[in-house]
Design a protein around this motif. Structure first.
Motif, PDB file in Angstrom:
ATOM      1  N   GLY A  23       0.815  -1.212   0.000  1.00 21.93           N
ATOM      2  CA  GLY A  23       0.000   0.000   0.000  1.00 21.93           C
ATOM      3  C   GLY A  23       0.852   1.267   0.000  1.00 21.93           C
ATOM      4  O   GLY A  23       0.560   2.236  -0.718  1.00 21.93           O
ATOM      5  N   LEU A  24       1.926   1.250   0.802  1.00 24.74           N
ATOM      6  CA  LEU A  24       2.816   2.423   0.881  1.00 24.74           C
ATOM      7  C   LEU A  24       3.446   2.699  -0.476  1.00 24.74           C
ATOM      8  O   LEU A  24       3.518   3.854  -0.916  1.00 24.74           O
ATOM      9  N   ILE A  25       3.921   1.635  -1.131  1.00 25.57           N
ATOM     10  CA  ILE A  25       4.571   1.814  -2.431  1.00 25.57           C
ATOM     11  C   ILE A  25       3.549   2.301  -3.453  1.00 25.57           C
ATOM     12  O   ILE A  25       3.790   3.249  -4.204  1.00 25.57           O
ATOM     13  N   GLN A  26       2.364   1.661  -3.426  1.00 29.49           N
ATOM     14  CA  GLN A  26       1.313   2.045  -4.372  1.00 29.49           C
ATOM     15  C   GLN A  26       0.963   3.529  -4.212  1.00 29.49           C
ATOM     16  O   GLN A  26       0.857   4.264  -5.180  1.00 29.49           O
ATOM     17  N   GLU A  27       0.838   3.962  -2.971  1.00 28.88           N
ATOM     18  CA  GLU A  27       0.474   5.344  -2.691  1.00 28.88           C
ATOM     19  C   GLU A  27       1.562   6.305  -3.188  1.00 28.88           C
ATOM     20  O   GLU A  27       1.279   7.335  -3.799  1.00 28.88           O
ATOM     21  N   SER A  28       2.847   5.914  -2.951  1.00 28.16           N
ATOM     22  CA  SER A  28       3.960   6.752  -3.408  1.00 28.16           C
ATOM     23  C   SER A  28       4.011   6.823  -4.928  1.00 28.16           C
ATOM     24  O   SER A  28       4.295   7.878  -5.494  1.00 28.16           O
ATOM     25  N   VAL A  29       3.745   5.684  -5.573  1.00 27.83           N
ATOM     26  CA  VAL A  29       3.740   5.665  -7.037  1.00 27.83           C
ATOM     27  C   VAL A  29       2.685   6.640  -7.560  1.00 27.83           C
ATOM     28  O   VAL A  29       2.962   7.470  -8.428  1.00 27.83           O
ATOM     29  N   TYR A  30       1.479   6.581  -6.979  1.00 27.28           N
ATOM     30  CA  TYR A  30       0.418   7.502  -7.398  1.00 27.28           C
ATOM     31  C   TYR A  30       0.840   8.945  -7.163  1.00 27.28           C
ATOM     32  O   TYR A  30       0.627   9.824  -7.996  1.00 27.28           O
ATOM     33  N   ASP A  31       1.459   9.167  -5.998  1.00 29.27           N
ATOM     34  CA  ASP A  31       1.884  10.504  -5.636  1.00 29.27           C
ATOM     35  C   ASP A  31       2.895  11.046  -6.642  1.00 29.27           C
ATOM     36  O   ASP A  31       2.818  12.193  -7.071  1.00 29.27           O
ATOM     37  N   MET A  32       3.851  10.189  -7.024  1.00 32.91           N
ATOM     38  CA  MET A  32       4.872  10.615  -7.977  1.00 32.91           C
ATOM     39  C   MET A  32       4.257  10.833  -9.358  1.00 32.91           C
ATOM     40  O   MET A  32       4.672  11.737 -10.098  1.00 32.91           O
ATOM     41  N   LEU A  33       3.259  10.018  -9.702  1.00 35.80           N
ATOM     42  CA  LEU A  33       2.617  10.181 -11.009  1.00 35.80           C
ATOM     43  C   LEU A  33       1.814  11.481 -11.062  1.00 35.80           C
ATOM     44  O   LEU A  33       1.701  12.118 -12.109  1.00 35.80           O
ATOM     45  N   ARG A  34       1.273  11.864  -9.886  1.00 33.30           N
ATOM     46  CA  ARG A  34       0.522  13.131  -9.824  1.00 33.30           C
ATOM     47  C   ARG A  34       1.439  14.306 -10.145  1.00 33.30           C
ATOM     48  O   ARG A  34       1.010  15.279 -10.752  1.00 33.30           O
ATOM     49  N   ASP A  35       2.717  14.182  -9.712  1.00 24.33           N
ATOM     50  CA  ASP A  35       3.666  15.276  -9.941  1.00 24.33           C
ATOM     51  C   ASP A  35       4.321  15.218 -11.306  1.00 24.33           C
ATOM     52  O   ASP A  35       5.066  16.116 -11.673  1.00 24.33           O
ATOM     53  N   ARG A  36       4.104  14.115 -12.026  1.00 21.71           N
ATOM     54  CA  ARG A  36       4.818  13.947 -13.291  1.00 21.71           C
ATOM     55  C   ARG A  36       4.104  14.694 -14.415  1.00 21.71           C
ATOM     56  O   ARG A  36       2.953  14.425 -14.730  1.00 21.71           O
ATOM     57  N   ARG A  37       4.839  15.621 -15.061  1.00 16.12           N
ATOM     58  CA  ARG A  37       4.243  16.372 -16.149  1.00 16.12           C
ATOM     59  C   ARG A  37       4.387  15.637 -17.467  1.00 16.12           C
ATOM     60  O   ARG A  37       3.537  15.746 -18.353  1.00 16.12           O
TER      61      ARG A  37
END
Lengths: 343, 293
Positions: B274-288
């Motif tokens: 869950g932690l990794i999944q959440e971080s992946v989503y978080d990083m994708l949110r910041d990815r332009r």
């Protein structure tokens, strides 16, 4: 405490070496060697008894001589016909254990020389086998099955006879100045086999450390199951490079079917497995009993090839000894003999 | 971390020979008798140094790898690195091993299916590069007894074989074996979130029949294969790789137990996933941009 020890396989390389080593130990009061053939090395004070291959007369000898230690060096781990393998390793061990376990038996300690072949060699293996690590799959080769069966009988024996010490030493591939095995034959030639695309890690034990380990557990009365191998592992390519052997890669797909090429080499099936996946063992358990190795794996390879180079230069020393039963009996038992014949 | 900084450290470190840690109680008795530096796992530091030199342009020019939180990986002692896994023939493993060896100067052993060992040439190169077959006994020995960094992908082949439509959806984390090993070895699990791996080699569809016939775990038909032909097997797209090291997770349990509560193990595995999944989503949110980050 004075011991009376019986050594099996007295006619073989290891039996001979062990008897010679035990002879210099004054606590070994009586040393008996048993073998199917005449011994090939001279014994100073050990007595030799010729027996058939599967040791059916062993129980009579044990009862008559009241030995308290049996050193079972005669588990064959290299080069024997399939049938002889079963007779020697399985039936021989069975007769030995039957004799040792008979009621009123004098035997207090059994030392068995086994091999890390019992772990096999496959892709699923862990990098390092500890003594209680199970094999990754069922035994595939006859020699492995024979050794596993023999070890199984020894295990049962030690459960049934808790008052008898039982030691099983599993030796890694041995290299040394004198011993000849499939691996040593391949390495002493200018070209040797490898399996294309594989460069496995191998672990060796030096000849001298085999003798020393067996003596260590025999003298010290150390029971248990132990791996015996020199420290460190070497890729097969490095072993060959140290020995100056050029490796000829065989096809990784059914290498044994390439008959003409494979026949150039000494390639028993268990060695083909080893040349693919190698094998490593943990040796801390034996070291914890106070045993110290003299050689590492790499050291064993170097000692081996130095001896081979010497032989290449001066040839193999001819064996100067032939066993003659009557002569040996004369030296040991005639009232006329008052000094040592060799001094 | 800026690109400039990455390149600067690269020129300083990329060819450095990383000293291999040996267990403290056994000084190396083989000095002078060995010809190679292959260790008991089959890893060769010389070989790794060579592959690092060759891989460096891929790492810093092609993928332009950026790390975040690299300081959370300890400089000494065992730790189990657990990232998400993606992209047919996944680039995440070499990127992580390269990055850590380059930046931290300590070897990383990568666990993978024993299948690799059975493939001629590949198996040998894999082992020389630090690949170890994923057996609990191997992981324990590396982590506990030798205090090494170990990289494990709990998703196994389910990660890289998933289709592009499922990108960045982490698969099941096996049976939680990695948690149990970390507990037994008494080392922390360090989760790592990776983005860019999915786009580097997107799986369009799979050919299970062909995979079965070839005896391999899966046969992906990738966008690279369709675009570049056979070259697409080895050439990933230049997606921007970003990695985020999460806080190490220490388990509050005694090491070296025969068994650990299965429910606890599964719970921890699921939490880490869950932690990794959440971080992946978080990083994708910041990815332009997929290509420029």
């Amino acid at each position: 405490m004075a011991h009376r020890v019986l050594v099996t396989g007295a006619d073989t390389f290891w039996g001979g070496r062990m008897i010679q080593a035990l002879e210099s130990d004054p606590s070994m009061d009586v040393i008996l060697g048993m073998g199917a053939h005449a011994p090939s090395v001279p014994f100073e004070r050990a007595e030799f008894v010729q027996a058939d291959q599967n040791y059916s007369i062993l129980h009579r000898i044990v009862r008559a001589t009241q030995v308290d230690i049996i050193l079972h060096t005669f588990l064959v781990t290299d080069g024997l016909s399939q049938r002889a393998l079963h007779e020697t390793n399985v039936i021989g061990t069975m007769n030995l254990l039957a004799a040792a376990g008979a009621s009123g038996s004098s035997v207090r300690h059994i030392v068995v020389k086994s091999s890390t072949l019992v772990y096999g060699s496959s892709a699923r293996d862990p990098s390092t086998f500890e003594e209680n690590t199970p094999r990754s799959g069922p035994a595939t080769h006859r020699i492995e099955r024979a050794l596993l069966e023999a070890e199984g009988m020894v295990r049962d024996f030690s459960e049934d006879n808790p008052s008898t010490l039982v030691t099983v030493l599993r030796f890694a591939n041995v290299l040394g100045p004198h011993l000849t095995t499939a691996i040593s034959r391949n390495l002493s030639r200018p070209i040797g086999p490898s399996i294309f695309g594989f460069d496995p890690l191998l672990q060796f034990v030096a000849e001298g450390d085999v003798v020393r380990a067996l003596l260590h557990v025999t003298r010290g009365g150390v029971p248990g199951l132990y791996n015996v191998a020199g420290a460190g592992r070497l890729p097969w390519s490095e072993v060959a490079a140290i020995c100056g052997t050029r490796l000829v890669p065989l096809s990784p797909y059914s290498p044994l079917k390439l008959r003409p090429l494979a026949r150039l080499f000494d390639l028993p099936p268990e060695l083909v497995d080893l040349l693919r996946y190698g094998r490593g063992v943990d040796t801390r358990r034996l070291t914890a009993t106070g045993f110290e190795y003299e050689a590492t794996s790499a050291g064993a390879v170097h000692a081996f090839i130095r001896a081979v180079r010497l032989r290449r230069s001066v040839g193999r020393a001819p064996s100067s000894y032939t066993y003659e039963h009557d002569v040996e009996q004369f030296f040991r038992h005639s009232p006329s003999v008052v000094g040592s014949p060799d001094r | 971390m800026t690109d400039g900084h990455t390149v600067a450290t690269a020129t300083k470190r990329s060819t450095a020979v990383v000293p291999i840690r040996i267990p403290p109680d056994s000084p190396d008795p083989d000095v002078g008798t060995r010809l190679s530096d292959v260790d008991e796992w089959g890893r060769s530091e010389r070989f790794r140094a060579l592959t690092r030199t060759l891989y460096e342009p891929v790492y810093s020019r092609w993928f332009r790898v950026e790390w975040e939180g690299l300081e959370k990986i300890p400089a000494v002692g065992g730790a189990l690195l657990v990232p998400n896994h993606a992209g047919a023939i996944p680039s995440d493993a070499p990127v992580i091993m390269h990055g850590i060896e380059k930046e931290l100067g300590r070897p990383v052993y990568g666990l993978a299916d024993y299948f690799f060992r059975t493939v001629p040439v590949v198996g040998t190169l894999w082992a020389r590069g630090g690949g170890v077959s994923a057996r609990p006994a191997n992981a324990y020995r590396l982590l506990k007894e030798q205090g090494q960094l170990v990289l494990d992908f709990p998703e196994g082949t389910k990660g890289p074989s998933k289709s592009f439509t499922d990108r960045y959806q982490l698969r099941r984390f096996g049976r939680g074996g990695f948690v149990e090993i970390a507990m037994r070895a008494g080392v922390p699990v360090i989760p790592v979130a990776v983005i860019g791996s999915e786009e580097a080699m997107p799986v369009v569809f799979r050919l299970p029949t062909l995979a079965r016939a070839l005896g391999i775990p899966y046969f992906p038909v990738t966008a690279n294969l369709l675009a570049l032909g056979p070259l697409g097997i080895v050439v990933p797209f230049p997606a921007k790789f970003k990695l985020r090291v999460l806080d190490p997770i220490h388990f509050d349990v005694p090491p070296d137990q025969e068994r650990y509560s299965k429910s606890r193990v599964m719970e921890e595995a699921e939490r880490i996933r869950g932690l990794i999944q959440e971080s992946v989503y978080d990083m994708l949110r910041d990815r332009r941009s997929v290509w420029f980050g």
